[in-house]
Design a protein around this motif. Structure first.
Motif, mmCIF file in Angstrom:
data_model
loop_
_atom_site.group_PDB
_atom_site.id
_atom_site.type_symbol
_atom_site.label_atom_id
_atom_site.label_comp_id
_atom_site.label_asym_id
_atom_site.label_seq_id
_atom_site.Cartn_x
_atom_site.Cartn_y
_atom_site.Cartn_z
ATOM 1 N N LEU A 1 -53.095 -83.689 89.094
ATOM 2 C CA LEU A 1 -52.882 -84.819 88.196
ATOM 3 C C LEU A 1 -51.745 -84.548 87.221
ATOM 4 O O LEU A 1 -50.928 -85.438 86.922
ATOM 5 C CB LEU A 1 -54.175 -85.120 87.428
ATOM 6 N N VAL A 2 -51.677 -83.330 86.689
ATOM 7 C CA VAL A 2 -50.593 -82.967 85.779
ATOM 8 C C VAL A 2 -49.247 -83.050 86.493
ATOM 9 O O VAL A 2 -48.271 -83.595 85.952
ATOM 10 C CB VAL A 2 -50.820 -81.549 85.206
ATOM 11 N N ASP A 3 -49.184 -82.529 87.717
ATOM 12 C CA ASP A 3 -47.935 -82.580 88.477
ATOM 13 C C ASP A 3 -47.494 -84.023 88.716
ATOM 14 O O ASP A 3 -46.305 -84.354 88.582
ATOM 15 C CB ASP A 3 -48.109 -81.877 89.828
ATOM 16 N N ALA A 4 -48.442 -84.882 89.067
ATOM 17 C CA ALA A 4 -48.100 -86.277 89.343
ATOM 18 C C ALA A 4 -47.589 -86.974 88.085
ATOM 19 O O ALA A 4 -46.592 -87.709 88.126
ATOM 20 C CB ALA A 4 -49.313 -87.013 89.909
ATOM 21 N N LEU A 5 -48.256 -86.744 86.961
ATOM 22 C CA LEU A 5 -47.823 -87.374 85.714
ATOM 23 C C LEU A 5 -46.454 -86.855 85.280
ATOM 24 O O LEU A 5 -45.593 -87.625 84.844
ATOM 25 C CB LEU A 5 -48.869 -87.133 84.619
ATOM 26 N N ALA A 6 -46.238 -85.548 85.413
ATOM 27 C CA ALA A 6 -44.958 -84.971 85.023
ATOM 28 C C ALA A 6 -43.812 -85.512 85.867
ATOM 29 O O ALA A 6 -42.663 -85.586 85.405
ATOM 30 C CB ALA A 6 -45.018 -83.449 85.142
ATOM 31 N N SER A 7 -44.118 -85.955 87.103
ATOM 32 C CA SER A 7 -43.064 -86.423 88.008
ATOM 33 C C SER A 7 -42.516 -87.794 87.625
ATOM 34 O O SER A 7 -41.401 -88.144 88.026
ATOM 35 C CB SER A 7 -43.591 -86.454 89.448
ATOM 36 N N HIS A 8 -43.295 -88.585 86.853
ATOM 37 C CA HIS A 8 -42.818 -89.933 86.536
ATOM 38 C C HIS A 8 -42.925 -90.306 85.064
ATOM 39 O O HIS A 8 -42.498 -91.399 84.689
ATOM 40 C CB HIS A 8 -43.560 -90.974 87.379
ATOM 41 N N ALA A 9 -43.489 -89.447 84.216
ATOM 42 C CA ALA A 9 -43.571 -89.768 82.784
ATOM 43 C C ALA A 9 -42.166 -89.902 82.206
ATOM 44 O O ALA A 9 -41.242 -89.170 82.595
ATOM 45 C CB ALA A 9 -44.353 -88.681 82.057
ATOM 46 N N THR A 10 -41.998 -90.835 81.307
ATOM 47 C CA THR A 10 -40.684 -91.055 80.700
ATOM 48 C C THR A 10 -40.444 -90.155 79.504
ATOM 49 O O THR A 10 -39.307 -89.956 79.096
ATOM 50 C CB THR A 10 -40.532 -92.521 80.271
ATOM 51 N N HIS A 11 -41.507 -89.608 78.920
ATOM 52 C CA HIS A 11 -41.382 -88.701 77.789
ATOM 53 C C HIS A 11 -41.624 -87.267 78.246
ATOM 54 O O HIS A 11 -42.172 -87.021 79.324
ATOM 55 C CB HIS A 11 -42.386 -89.052 76.691
ATOM 56 N N ALA A 12 -41.224 -86.312 77.417
ATOM 57 C CA ALA A 12 -41.459 -84.906 77.732
ATOM 58 C C ALA A 12 -42.961 -84.639 77.801
ATOM 59 O O ALA A 12 -43.747 -85.285 77.097
ATOM 60 C CB ALA A 12 -40.822 -84.015 76.666
ATOM 61 N N PRO A 13 -43.388 -83.703 78.656
ATOM 62 C CA PRO A 13 -44.818 -83.400 78.752
ATOM 63 C C PRO A 13 -45.404 -82.989 77.408
ATOM 64 O O PRO A 13 -44.777 -82.269 76.626
ATOM 65 C CB PRO A 13 -44.872 -82.236 79.753
ATOM 66 N N ALA A 14 -46.598 -83.460 77.135
ATOM 67 C CA ALA A 14 -47.344 -83.065 75.947
ATOM 68 C C ALA A 14 -48.261 -81.903 76.323
ATOM 69 O O ALA A 14 -48.480 -81.623 77.503
ATOM 70 C CB ALA A 14 -48.165 -84.243 75.430
ATOM 71 N N PRO A 15 -48.809 -81.181 75.344
ATOM 72 C CA PRO A 15 -49.752 -80.111 75.676
ATOM 73 C C PRO A 15 -50.927 -80.621 76.499
ATOM 74 O O PRO A 15 -51.431 -81.723 76.270
ATOM 75 C CB PRO A 15 -50.207 -79.615 74.296
ATOM 76 N N ILE A 16 -51.359 -79.813 77.458
ATOM 77 C CA ILE A 16 -52.488 -80.168 78.306
ATOM 78 C C ILE A 16 -53.769 -79.699 77.633
ATOM 79 O O ILE A 16 -53.884 -78.530 77.249
ATOM 80 C CB ILE A 16 -52.380 -79.502 79.696
#
Length: 407
Positions: free
Chosen positions: A188-203
């Protein structure tokens, strides 16, 4: 028949803005009837009181005798891809929310019988007993004011993925396999990181009952994600000693034997007690005492340069009664107050799952197929997000729509 035609019943005022929201999420659907029934199902989730069965929702949004069948067909038989809707939901949420964390949450969906996709008997720590249930792993965009679910994975035990007949009946894609909780979360993290428009937030996640928590910690570290994860007390770690340079992310093993995380917190010579403050929106919530120490994840690649020796701060709240979770983070130089702020966001995710259960039909999926489950979870997430994204603090959805209408 369209729900906009003569058989449509007037919807309560608080759902009047749902058409534009539905258009944003489902404009990609190729057929007009799919888009109409997507809106109808969403409207039904928002306006139907009590159980959100297909029959009750159809009665709430239309007097047509075929509306129930049409909704059921759209949910379980229509071959639409849910991924674009979830990505658009992510875009809308990122645009409107000051996202502070990507939080992983688990939805437990009790079921009768054995034919609903993924159903199995499992011990659920939060209720202290074994349930016949489905378990959905979700990823949420989290803020101080709440969380929005933007993607889901359905936990599928081996008996479901290894049985060709079950796979065929439930329409489970060939690419879907049994995965551990940590692997589900990482995907799920990989999928979100692939299309999120903002920089990743802490998990942020609670993996305190997951046997593969170390795999998630290692995977997130390898991908360069910051994280604050509740881990099992018996997570195997090694004392960080005094070799933790400010820039260090990995340590040479140094010949130390591993112990579990709870033992390290109790015994470490580097153990510290912090008088920490929990705040929400700048407001003091309570003062707590927190024990913390530095360690590193045991096992993995023992090389010094970029191996799997993940440097961690372990911390736990000091309580006079009851056991507190042990948390592990690679934000080793962050203030404990800030780390507690991220921990608290996970509680907001649990509250959002509760709201989806109580008000938006999370538990009311009527179907047995893998695509149907994902269709339903997408629409439930959209219904909850509609209320969450459109609401100002302390205002109801009804107040918001009245204000929009007046304007």
């Amino acid at each position: 028949m369209s729900v906009h035609e003569a058989h449509q019943r007037p919807a309560p005022a608080h759902a009047e803005g749902v058409s534009d929201f539905s258009d944003d999420l489902f404009a990609y659907l190729p057929r007009a009837d799919q888009r109409r029934w997507a809106e109808a199902y969403l409207r039904g989730l928002l306006t139907t009181s009590g159980k959100k069965s297909v029959r009750r929702m159809a009665a709430a949004i239309s007097s047509s005798p075929t509306a129930s069948h049409s909704l059921q067909q759209f949910l379980n038989a229509s071959p639409w891809d849910w991924t674009p809707a979830r990505r658009e939901l992510t875009r809308l949420a990122e645009k409107q929310l000051p996202v502070q964390a990507w939080s992983i949450g688990v939805a437990v969906l009790p079921k009768r019988g054995e034919h609903s996709v993924g159903v199995h008997r499992s011990f659920i720590p939060s209720v202290g007993r074994t349930l016949n249930c489905q378990q959905g792993v979700g990823i949420f965009l989290s803020t101080d004011e709440g969380s929005v679910a933007v993607d889901w994975s359905l936990a599928l035990p081996g008996p479901w993925t290894n049985d060709p007949k079950r796979r065929h009946r439930a329409r489970i894609p060939d690419s879907v396999r049994h995965q551990s909780p940590g692997a589900d979360a990482l995907e799920l993290v990989d999928a979100l990181a692939s299309h999120a428009t903002h920089a990743p937030a802490p998990i942020v996640a609670d993996m305190s009952n997951a046997p593969d928590a170390a795999t998630l910690l290692r995977g997130l570290s390898q991908r360069g994600h910051d994280f604050v994860i509740a881990v099992p007390e018996n997570l195997q770690v090694v004392d960080g000693d005094s070799t933790t340079a400010p820039h260090a992310r990995h340590l040479r093993p140094g010949g130390h034997s591993s112990i579990n995380a709870q033992q390290l917190l109790r015994r470490s010579s580097q153990r510290k007690l912090h008088a920490a403050t929990e705040r929400k929106g700048g407001r003091l919530m309570r003062r707590v005492r927190v024990a913390s120490t530095i360690g590193r994840l045991a096992g993995g690649d023992h090389s010094y340069d970029g191996g799997d020796q993940v440097l961690l701060r372990l911390f736990t709240e000091c309580r006079t009664a009851g056991r507190a979770r042990v948390w592990a983070t690679n934000l080793v130089h962050s203030r404990i107050d800030d780390l507690l702020g991220l921990v608290r966001l996970h509680g907001g995710t649990a509250n959002s799952i509760g709201a989806m259960r109580d008000h938006y039909g999370l538990l009311d999926f009527e179907g047995r197929s893998f695509p149907g489950w994902h269709h339903h979870m997408t629409l439930v997430s959209a219904a909850h997000a509609y209320q969450r994204l459109g609401r100002e603090p302390h205002r109801s959805c009804t107040e918001l729509v009245h204000r929009r209408t007046a304007a």
